[in-house]
Scaffold this active site. Structure first.
Site, mmCIF file in Angstrom:
data_model
loop_
_atom_site.group_PDB
_atom_site.id
_atom_site.type_symbol
_atom_site.label_atom_id
_atom_site.label_comp_id
_atom_site.label_asym_id
_atom_site.label_seq_id
_atom_site.Cartn_x
_atom_site.Cartn_y
_atom_site.Cartn_z
ATOM 1 N N SER A 86 0.944 -1.079 0.147
ATOM 2 C CA SER A 86 0.089 -0.032 0.008
ATOM 3 C C SER A 86 0.723 1.155 -0.071
ATOM 4 O O SER A 86 1.916 1.106 0.513
ATOM 5 C CB SER A 86 -1.098 -0.131 1.149
ATOM 6 O OG SER A 86 -1.350 1.022 1.396
ATOM 7 N N TYR A 104 -2.572 0.626 10.473
ATOM 8 C CA TYR A 104 -3.249 -0.067 9.466
ATOM 9 C C TYR A 104 -1.473 -0.207 8.106
ATOM 10 O O TYR A 104 -1.034 -1.308 7.608
ATOM 11 C CB TYR A 104 -4.172 0.098 7.910
ATOM 12 C CG TYR A 104 -4.279 -0.468 6.615
ATOM 13 C CD1 TYR A 104 -3.878 -1.759 6.225
ATOM 14 C CD2 TYR A 104 -3.744 0.847 6.196
ATOM 15 C CE1 TYR A 104 -4.590 -2.200 5.056
ATOM 16 C CE2 TYR A 104 -4.167 0.037 4.564
ATOM 17 C CZ TYR A 104 -3.804 -1.430 4.195
ATOM 18 O OH TYR A 104 -4.044 -1.668 2.480
ATOM 19 N N LYS A 134 0.973 -2.891 7.157
ATOM 20 C CA LYS A 134 1.960 -3.095 5.587
ATOM 21 C C LYS A 134 3.216 -2.505 5.551
ATOM 22 O O LYS A 134 4.393 -3.250 5.097
ATOM 23 C CB LYS A 134 1.061 -2.620 4.583
ATOM 24 C CG LYS A 134 -0.247 -2.207 4.005
ATOM 25 C CD LYS A 134 -0.561 -3.788 3.751
ATOM 26 C CE LYS A 134 -2.001 -3.865 3.325
ATOM 27 N NZ LYS A 134 -1.000 -5.221 2.228
ATOM 28 N N LEU A 192 -13.796 6.962 -0.552
ATOM 29 C CA LEU A 192 -14.727 7.917 -1.337
ATOM 30 C C LEU A 192 -15.282 7.402 -2.164
ATOM 31 O O LEU A 192 -17.271 7.776 -1.976
ATOM 32 C CB LEU A 192 -13.741 9.074 -1.638
ATOM 33 C CG LEU A 192 -14.295 10.019 -2.764
ATOM 34 C CD1 LEU A 192 -15.164 11.074 -1.699
ATOM 35 C CD2 LEU A 192 -13.476 11.115 -3.589
ATOM 36 N N ARG A 250 -6.101 12.753 -4.779
ATOM 37 C CA ARG A 250 -5.470 11.253 -4.231
ATOM 38 C C ARG A 250 -4.907 11.160 -5.451
ATOM 39 O O ARG A 250 -6.220 11.324 -6.763
ATOM 40 C CB ARG A 250 -6.212 10.444 -2.930
ATOM 41 C CG ARG A 250 -6.817 10.335 -2.209
ATOM 42 C CD ARG A 250 -5.724 10.767 -0.796
ATOM 43 N NE ARG A 250 -5.472 10.857 -0.032
ATOM 44 C CZ ARG A 250 -5.865 12.580 0.164
ATOM 45 N NH1 ARG A 250 -5.078 13.296 -0.218
ATOM 46 N NH2 ARG A 250 -5.551 12.628 1.500
ATOM 47 N N ARG A 306 -10.517 15.723 8.682
ATOM 48 C CA ARG A 306 -9.937 14.343 9.896
ATOM 49 C C ARG A 306 -8.406 14.445 10.259
ATOM 50 O O ARG A 306 -7.279 14.558 9.442
ATOM 51 C CB ARG A 306 -10.734 12.860 9.205
ATOM 52 C CG ARG A 306 -11.888 13.084 8.302
ATOM 53 C CD ARG A 306 -12.565 11.674 8.466
ATOM 54 N NE ARG A 306 -11.482 11.482 6.922
ATOM 55 C CZ ARG A 306 -11.476 10.692 5.968
ATOM 56 N NH1 ARG A 306 -12.544 9.514 6.160
ATOM 57 N NH2 ARG A 306 -11.113 10.516 4.216
#
Length: 357
Positions: free
Chosen positions: A136, A162, A166, A213, A244, A307
């Site tokens: 990722s 997370y 990875k 999203l 992104r 966020r």
């Protein structure tokens, strides 16, 4: 004309979103495929084969060998390896909800890190030493420069368990490969996989509230959710919303096939990392506009506060994959939205209430 029968690939997490689409491409390219999945994030249906893999069989007209096995169970995992002559492993199995990983970090580390250790130990025991790791872009943490190249530092500023999991697994694989020259591995760092198979038969089916999203927008478009919250519109980006790199799931699946071909070359050296992305950043508002065009639906949204841990922009430099794997992302943002809408509109509740086969 059917492709020549190829090597046998064990696919962990092969019933999930990225895994199932990659299994389609593996089968279409003549590979033999064995899938293991613990079905923790998969709609099981009423048979021995999860619905996603039933539909993979429908799309490819080929049988999928499937075992309901958790990577945390080395005994059952080894049994699968002993039953088949495995040439290579593609490792997708991981819990992947960023927000959830912050709430239950030990669950994520146990599943993603310990599960990977057990997989590698069983592979070693069974003398299977070729691995494609589905990693990722979260391993890059907060970008120090853009676009992100494979040379960008990893593990620094990873904002959630997370992403750290990875990163830890990448480091473990790298250490293993360099400790023993009989091993070889490729790690694929990809950005935001979206879209669905062009048939509309398999796609992303998040349980509960979507963490990403595009699935959320799709659920607003189909009427499952009232409106989208955009977290922050004051970022240093062209329209103030986060930017992104989105990649069509088909392009991502093909990237895994191209990496596998590279890994199986006799001359392949030990360890390599490739970014898989379009190299183009799209803002949240860009995605909404494209989805409205693809679906003919108006997407209701509201602006909410930023966020914690979110960054302004993140997108890939995928030139190395182009140069060494001969891979490029071919699907446009509109393609991604059209295929996502076809899947969502035909399967408003994912696999649970989709059309009957």
């Amino acid at each position: 004309m059917e492709a020549q029968r190829g090597p046998t690939v064990l696919v962990t997490g092969g019933a999930g979103f990225v895994g199932s689409h990659t299994v389609v491409e593996l089968l279409n390219n003549g590979y033999e495929v064995v899938v293991v999945d613990n079905l923790v994030n998969v709609y099981k249906g009423d048979g021995t084969l999860p619905v996603s893999l039933k539909r993979v069989e429908e799309i490819t007209h080929k049988k999928v060998l499937f075992y309901n096995v958790d990577l945390l169970n080395p005994v059952l995992l080894e049994e699968v390896f002993r039953m088949h002559k495995i040439d290579c492993v593609m490792h997708f199995a991981a819990l992947k909800a960023v927000g959830e990983s912050v709430q239950i970090p030990l669950t994520y580390y146990k599943n993603n890190v310990t599960g990977s250790i057990i997989l590698l130990e069983v592979m070693k025991k069974c003398n299977v030493k070729k691995l494609v790791y589905s990693s990722s872009a979260t391993v890059y943490g907060t970008p120090q420069s853009l676009p992100l190249t494979e040379e960008h530092p990893t593990g620094q500023g990873c904002t959630n368990p997370y992403g750290k999991s990875k990163y830890f697994v990448e480091e473990m694989i790298k250490d293993l490969v360099f400790s023993d020259e009989s091993w070889s591995a490729i790690s694929l760092r990809y950005f935001n996989p979206v879209g669905a198979h062009e048939s509309g038969r398999i796609g992303e089916a998040p349980s509960g509230i979507p963490n990403n999203l595009m699935p959320y927008i799709a659920q607003v478009a189909v009427g499952t959710r009232e409106k989208l919250k955009i977290f922050g519109n004051d970022y240093d980006t062209p329209d103030g919303t986060g930017v992104r790199d989105y990649i069509h799931i088909y392009d991502l699946a093909v990237g895994h096939i191209d990496a596998l071909k590279k890994l199986l070359e006799p001359s392949f050296s030990r360890w390599k990392v490739y970014n898989l992305g379009t190299g183009t950043g799209y803002s949240v508002l860009d995605v909404i506009k494209a989805f409205e065009e693809a679906s003919g639906k108006k997407i209701a949204y509201e602006i909410a506060p930023r966020r914690p841990g979110d960054i302004a922009s993140s997108y890939a430099d995928a030139q190395l994959a182009k140069k060494e794997l001969n891979w490029v992302a071919r699907k446009t943002l509109l393609d991604m939205c059209r295929d996502m809408w076809r899947w969502q509109s035909n399967n408003p509740d994912g696999y649970a209430t989709g059309p009957k086969v």
